[in-house]
Structure formats: structure tokens, C-alpha cells
Design an enzyme around this catalytic site. Structure first.
Site, PDB file in Angstrom:
ATOM      1  N   GLU A 163      -6.486   7.050  -0.997  1.00 23.48           N
ATOM      2  CA  GLU A 163      -6.690   5.545   0.056  1.00 23.48           C
ATOM      3  C   GLU A 163      -6.467   4.831  -0.957  1.00 23.48           C
ATOM      4  OE1 GLU A 163      -4.905   5.272   2.128  1.00 23.48           O
ATOM      5  OE2 GLU A 163      -4.202   7.314   2.474  1.00 23.48           O
ATOM      6  N   HIS A 222       0.698  -0.933   0.069  1.00 24.23           N
ATOM      7  CA  HIS A 222       0.145  -0.064   0.377  1.00 24.23           C
ATOM      8  C   HIS A 222       0.902   1.921  -0.074  1.00 24.23           C
ATOM      9  CE1 HIS A 222      -2.956   2.787   1.261  1.00 24.23           C
ATOM     10  NE2 HIS A 222      -2.349   3.434   2.006  1.00 24.23           N
ATOM     11  N   GLU A 223       2.158   1.999   0.628  1.00 27.53           N
ATOM     12  CA  GLU A 223       2.923   2.308   0.871  1.00 27.53           C
ATOM     13  C   GLU A 223       3.324   2.728  -0.271  1.00 27.53           C
ATOM     14  OE1 GLU A 223       2.176   4.391   3.348  1.00 27.53           O
ATOM     15  OE2 GLU A 223       1.120   3.082   4.497  1.00 27.53           O
ATOM     16  N   HIS A 270       1.296   4.621  -2.859  1.00 24.38           N
ATOM     17  CA  HIS A 270       1.404   5.686  -2.877  1.00 24.38           C
ATOM     18  C   HIS A 270       2.555   6.560  -3.324  1.00 24.38           C
ATOM     19  CE1 HIS A 270      -1.550   6.867   0.057  1.00 24.38           C
ATOM     20  NE2 HIS A 270      -1.421   5.376   0.209  1.00 24.38           N
TER      21      HIS A 270
END
Length: 267
Positions: free
Chosen positions: A195, A137-138, A141
Site C-alpha cells: 500500500e 494509486h490503483e 498497484h
């Protein structure tokens, strides 16, 4: 004044693009990118270097070799799959470090600067699949350059003033503004849309790397349970967990075949 307004509108329209290929999860939104990639990465690298220096000064930078090796191994497998979304990403100057802290937190700054807080791993007792879900997930980004986009949004708020100042020969945007924007981009919550994008791309990265993407749901359940009356830092910058779990579950059918394929290749 009409010329200045027209220039402002043209600048905003011309700065819209998408930073990644859509992948199996279909992320295609066009983004506002007024700040250059170089400026975003330079400011993020400066922030990251200061954080490493701060933790190193108190012996809290990678104090557990086994834990650091585990995090870096998982990161390596995820990074190997980033080319699906952008061919340049596997060649970034990636850094992966563990910060000794009770915080339940992690981030990946622009250009691939990853930090995982030991509290996230230890307090939640994360499995490799769950840790991969968080890191995927990070990393997503960073692939989507969400921090650069957030910096651009902050700059856009100042752009009208900056255009007027330039027209009146009063100067332009400063490095201080870019540095402030870089810090805010890491510390402040992302929009729901950003997100969702990171969730979906993270799912695909996790699956392609051979980690079970269903672990993304269990991570959120652990995170919410750990929060109690005071939500963890991770939840302050990653809001709306209930809605996001639903979206994750809705996208699992797209990535589970990729996971099965990766697992079969690893046998």
C-alpha cells in the site's frame, strides 16, 4: 527430501525481481514473482470480464456518459505517465469502466483493467484531483504487479506440496488455483508495504499528469469521514489510513516540483 527442499528454496530465490523503475519516490523493493505475468493478466482479465458482464446485465455498466468520459479522461492523463515506471505500460490493453454502485471503491486489475464505482465519485463528491489520486494509486498497484505478487504468495504457500506432488508424479498447480489467487489479489487487503508503494507511485503519477498530489490526503479524510461505524469497502482493502496519510505527506516534497512543472507545461 533435501533435494526437494533445495529445489524449493532455489525456486523462491530465483523468482525475486522488481517490476518497476524506482521513480522520484524511490520504490525499489524486490518481489516474489512465481506466477508468470501472462497467467496473472489472463486470470485478471477473466475476472474483469465477468464483472463487466454482471453489471451490464442490470444496466449498471457506464450508465452515465458524462461521468464515464470524465473518468476516462483522467485515466488517459495518468496512463500517459506510466512509462516513467515501466516503458511497456503505456502500451498495455487498458480498459476503464464505471460501475453503477453505491460502494466507495475502485481497483485496477493486472494488465490495466480499471473499474471505478460511481458511489466513490458521487458520495464523496470527488474533485478531478481527488479522483486522479485514487486512480493513480490503483494504477500503481498494476504497475507494481501487486496482484501477480499476491498470487505468487498464495502459490508459494502451496509450492512445497506441489513440489512433493510433482516428485511423486501426482500433478501440479491448476488454473483453478491461479483464478482463485487472482480474485483474492483484488478483493483482499494488500500488505502495508504494498500500500505504501502504491501511495508513493500514485503520488508521482498524479503529479506528473498535472493533478495536485496533495489531494491524496483530502481523499483519505473524506473516506474516513464517510465510513462512520461501518468502514467503506475501499478501507477494507486499503487499511491504516492515518499512518498512510503521514507517509503521503512526507513524500509530497518529492513530487510537488513535478506537479509545478506539469502545470507550467499545460499553460
Amino acid at each position: 527430501m533435501r533435494f526437494i527442499v533445495a529445489l524449493l528454496v532455489a525456486s523462491l530465490v530465483g523468482a525475486c525481481a522488481t517490476t518497476t523503475q524506482s521513480g522520484a519516490v524511490g520504490v525499489e523493493r524486490r518481489q516474489l514473482l512465481l506466477v508468470s505475468r501472462q497467467d496473472a493478466e489472463r486470470s485478471a482479465a477473466a475476472f474483469y470480464a465477468k464483472e463487466k458482464e454482471k453489471y451490464a446485465a442490470r444496466g449498471a455498466l457506464n450508465p452515465d456518459p458524462a461521468q464515464t468520459a470524465r473518468v476516462r479522461r483522467i485515466a488517459r492523463d495518468l496512463i500517459a505517465q506510466t512509462g516513467v515506471f515501466r516503458p511497456d505500460a503505456p502500451h498495455w490493453k487498458w480498459e476503464v469502466n464505471v460501475l453503477k454502485s453505491d460502494e466507495l471503491n475502485a481497483y485496477c486489475a493486472a494488465g490495466g483493467k480499471i473499474a471505478v464505482y460511481s458511489g466513490l465519485i458521487e458520495r464523496l463528491k470527488l474533485t478531478d484531483d481527488e479522483l486522479a489520486a485514487v486512480m493513480g494509486h490503483e494504477i500503481a498497484h498494476a504497475l507494481r504487479e501487486h496482484s501477480r505478487e499476491a498470487m505468487s504468495e498464495l502459490v508459494a504457500q502451496q509450492l512445497g506440496i506441489a513440489v512433493l506432488a510433482t516428485a511423486l508424479n501426482m500433478g501440479s498447480l491448476t488454473q483453478d488455483l491461479l483464478d482463485k489467487a487472482a480474485t483474492l489479489a483484488i478483493q483482499l487487503p494488500n500488505s502495508r508495504e504494498k500500500e505504501r508503494e502504491a501511495d508513493r507511485i500514485g503520488l508521482e503519477l498524479t503529479a506528473r499528469a498535472g493533478f495536485d498530489p496533495r489531494a491524496a490526503v483530502s481523499v483519505w479524510k473524506k473516506m474516513m469521514a464517510a465510513g462512520g461505524s461501518q468502514p467503506p469497502a475501499f478501507l477494507s482493502t486499503h487499511p491504516n489510513p492515518a499512518d498512510r496519510m503521514q507517509d503521503i505527506e512526507a513524500h509530497l516534497p518529492r513530487v510537488l516540483p513535478l506537479y509545478e512543472e506539469a502545470r507550467h507545461a499545460q499553460r
